[in-house]
Every structure is written in C-alpha cells, then in structure tokens.
Design a protein around this motif. Structure first.
Motif, PDB file in Angstrom:
ATOM      1  N   ALA A  66       0.752  -1.171  -0.079  1.00 18.06           N
ATOM      2  CA  ALA A  66       0.167  -0.019   0.056  1.00 18.06           C
ATOM      3  C   ALA A  66       0.894   1.194   0.226  1.00 18.06           C
ATOM      4  N   ILE A  67       0.401   2.159  -0.694  1.00 14.45           N
ATOM      5  CA  ILE A  67       0.872   3.497  -0.894  1.00 14.45           C
ATOM      6  C   ILE A  67      -0.111   4.639  -0.875  1.00 14.45           C
ATOM      7  N   THR A  68       0.178   5.838  -0.465  1.00 16.19           N
ATOM      8  CA  THR A  68      -0.799   6.825  -0.603  1.00 16.19           C
ATOM      9  C   THR A  68      -0.913   7.187  -2.043  1.00 16.19           C
ATOM     10  N   THR A  69      -1.970   7.901  -2.636  1.00 15.97           N
ATOM     11  CA  THR A  69      -2.143   8.209  -4.164  1.00 15.97           C
ATOM     12  C   THR A  69      -1.270   9.586  -4.080  1.00 15.97           C
ATOM     13  N   GLY A  70      -1.002   9.884  -5.413  1.00 12.52           N
ATOM     14  CA  GLY A  70      -0.132  11.031  -6.039  1.00 12.52           C
ATOM     15  C   GLY A  70       1.097  10.864  -6.322  1.00 12.52           C
ATOM     16  N   ARG A  71       1.947  11.707  -6.176  1.00 14.44           N
ATOM     17  CA  ARG A  71       3.234  11.801  -6.905  1.00 14.44           C
ATOM     18  C   ARG A  71       4.326  11.263  -5.679  1.00 14.44           C
ATOM     19  N   HIS A  72       5.059  10.337  -6.157  1.00 14.51           N
ATOM     20  CA  HIS A  72       6.318   9.855  -5.161  1.00 14.51           C
ATOM     21  C   HIS A  72       7.504   9.664  -5.915  1.00 14.51           C
ATOM     22  N   MET A  73       8.596   9.855  -5.170  1.00 14.85           N
ATOM     23  CA  MET A  73       9.706   9.556  -5.578  1.00 14.85           C
ATOM     24  C   MET A  73      10.180   8.142  -5.244  1.00 14.85           C
ATOM     25  N   LEU A  74      10.430   7.147  -6.068  1.00 13.76           N
ATOM     26  CA  LEU A  74      10.409   5.755  -5.699  1.00 13.76           C
ATOM     27  C   LEU A  74      12.074   5.206  -5.890  1.00 13.76           C
ATOM     28  N   LYS A  75      12.688   4.728  -4.876  1.00 15.48           N
ATOM     29  CA  LYS A  75      13.770   4.223  -5.231  1.00 15.48           C
ATOM     30  C   LYS A  75      13.803   2.602  -4.874  1.00 15.48           C
ATOM     31  N   VAL A  76      14.462   1.753  -5.735  1.00 19.58           N
ATOM     32  CA  VAL A  76      14.457   0.297  -5.354  1.00 19.58           C
ATOM     33  C   VAL A  76      16.031  -0.106  -5.339  1.00 19.58           C
ATOM     34  N   LYS A  77      16.295  -0.713  -4.084  1.00 20.65           N
ATOM     35  CA  LYS A  77      17.714  -1.046  -4.025  1.00 20.65           C
ATOM     36  C   LYS A  77      17.623  -2.746  -3.761  1.00 20.65           C
ATOM     37  N   TYR A  78      19.170  -2.977  -4.472  1.00 24.11           N
ATOM     38  CA  TYR A  78      19.264  -4.421  -4.273  1.00 24.11           C
ATOM     39  C   TYR A  78      20.674  -4.569  -3.796  1.00 24.11           C
ATOM     40  N   GLN A  79      21.146  -5.111  -2.659  1.00 24.47           N
ATOM     41  CA  GLN A  79      22.597  -5.190  -2.059  1.00 24.47           C
ATOM     42  C   GLN A  79      23.180  -3.898  -2.169  1.00 24.47           C
ATOM     43  N   ASN A  80      22.449  -2.887  -1.689  1.00 27.58           N
ATOM     44  CA  ASN A  80      22.949  -1.543  -1.470  1.00 27.58           C
ATOM     45  C   ASN A  80      23.146  -0.768  -2.754  1.00 27.58           C
ATOM     46  N   GLN A  81      22.811  -1.220  -3.904  1.00 25.76           N
ATOM     47  CA  GLN A  81      22.727  -0.511  -5.043  1.00 25.76           C
ATOM     48  C   GLN A  81      21.320  -0.110  -5.669  1.00 25.76           C
ATOM     49  N   ILE A  82      21.371   1.058  -6.077  1.00 20.53           N
ATOM     50  CA  ILE A  82      19.985   1.447  -6.888  1.00 20.53           C
ATOM     51  C   ILE A  82      19.619   0.720  -8.118  1.00 20.53           C
ATOM     52  N   ILE A  83      18.597   0.145  -8.009  1.00 24.41           N
ATOM     53  CA  ILE A  83      18.253  -0.616  -9.339  1.00 24.41           C
ATOM     54  C   ILE A  83      17.185   0.018 -10.323  1.00 24.41           C
ATOM     55  N   PHE A  84      16.178   0.967  -9.282  1.00 28.08           N
ATOM     56  CA  PHE A  84      15.224   1.592  -9.863  1.00 28.08           C
ATOM     57  C   PHE A  84      15.045   2.949  -9.219  1.00 28.08           C
ATOM     58  N   ASN A  85      15.111   4.079  -9.824  1.00 26.60           N
ATOM     59  CA  ASN A  85      15.009   5.539  -9.411  1.00 26.60           C
ATOM     60  C   ASN A  85      13.984   6.245 -10.391  1.00 26.60           C
ATOM     61  N   LYS A  86      12.728   6.456  -9.940  1.00 22.65           N
ATOM     62  CA  LYS A  86      11.873   7.021 -10.831  1.00 22.65           C
ATOM     63  C   LYS A  86      10.814   7.748  -9.975  1.00 22.65           C
ATOM     64  N   GLU A  87      10.399   8.846 -10.545  1.00 21.93           N
ATOM     65  CA  GLU A  87       9.292   9.660  -9.948  1.00 21.93           C
ATOM     66  C   GLU A  87       7.891   8.821 -10.616  1.00 21.93           C
ATOM     67  N   ILE A  88       7.030   8.559  -9.692  1.00 20.47           N
ATOM     68  CA  ILE A  88       5.746   7.979 -10.304  1.00 20.47           C
ATOM     69  C   ILE A  88       4.612   8.864  -9.956  1.00 20.47           C
ATOM     70  N   PHE A  89       3.602   8.475 -10.590  1.00 26.65           N
ATOM     71  CA  PHE A  89       2.253   9.300 -10.050  1.00 26.65           C
ATOM     72  C   PHE A  89       1.255   7.899  -9.972  1.00 26.65           C
ATOM     73  N   ILE A  90       0.625   8.062  -8.831  1.00 31.07           N
ATOM     74  CA  ILE A  90      -0.494   6.912  -8.769  1.00 31.07           C
ATOM     75  C   ILE A  90      -1.720   7.513  -8.264  1.00 31.07           C
ATOM     76  N   SER A  91      -2.786   6.925  -8.972  1.00 27.51           N
ATOM     77  CA  SER A  91      -4.069   7.311  -8.791  1.00 27.51           C
ATOM     78  C   SER A  91      -4.771   6.150  -7.566  1.00 27.51           C
ATOM     79  N   THR A  92      -5.918   6.577  -7.194  1.00 31.38           N
ATOM     80  CA  THR A  92      -6.786   6.049  -6.146  1.00 31.38           C
ATOM     81  C   THR A  92      -6.984   4.666  -6.724  1.00 31.38           C
TER      82      THR A  92
END
Length: 83
Positions: free
Chosen positions: A48-74
């Motif tokens: 679960a995440i709140t709706t709206g614009r978010h900066m999303l980072k995904v790390k695996y073994q301390n390395q960023i593998i995904f770094n993107k601003e997303i917009f998610i609706s209700t």
C-alpha cells in the motif's frame, strides 16, 4: 481504503531471491518480494502507498536498481518492472 494505491514488484525472482529494499519519498525503507511477470500468474504481494506523486527508489544489495518519480491514482495497482 479509498485513498490508497498499491505497488507490485516484478522481475526475475532468482536475481532478487531475498527481496529488494524500497524507499518512497526518502522515508524509511521496507523489504518487498519480487515476482515473475507472466500471463496467468497469481498476483504476488502488493504494498500500500498513498495516492499522488512519489519518488520511488529500489535497492538491491545497497545498489539502486530503480529510481523514478511515479504518479499513482486512487485504487491503482502500479507494476514496477525491475531489470
């Protein structure tokens, strides 16, 4: 809840066998499981995440593998495709 949306993480589960660390808007991270994206599969764990614009980072073994601003609706389920 009406004001929530959801994230699902897809990629090669063997590459991320112990999960990935997810950081939303520089808040404390949480661990997420990665599932294979294939036709006819059962939905994996969603987060679960709140709706709206978010900066999303995904790390695996301390390395960023995904770094993107997303917009998610209700009530939207956003699939995050990992390399």
């Amino acid at each position: 809840l009406a004001s929530e949306s959801y994230l699902e993480f897809l990629g090669n589960p063997r590459s991320y066998y112990d999960g990935v660390d997810v950081i939303v808007d520089d808040k404390p991270s949480f661990r997420a499981k990665v599932y294979k994206d294939k036709i006819g599969r059962m939905r994996g764990e969603i987060y679960a995440i709140t709706t709206g614009r978010h900066m999303l980072k995904v790390k695996y073994q301390n390395q960023i593998i995904f770094n993107k601003e997303i917009f998610i609706s209700t009530q939207e389920l956003k699939k995050i495709i990992l390399p």
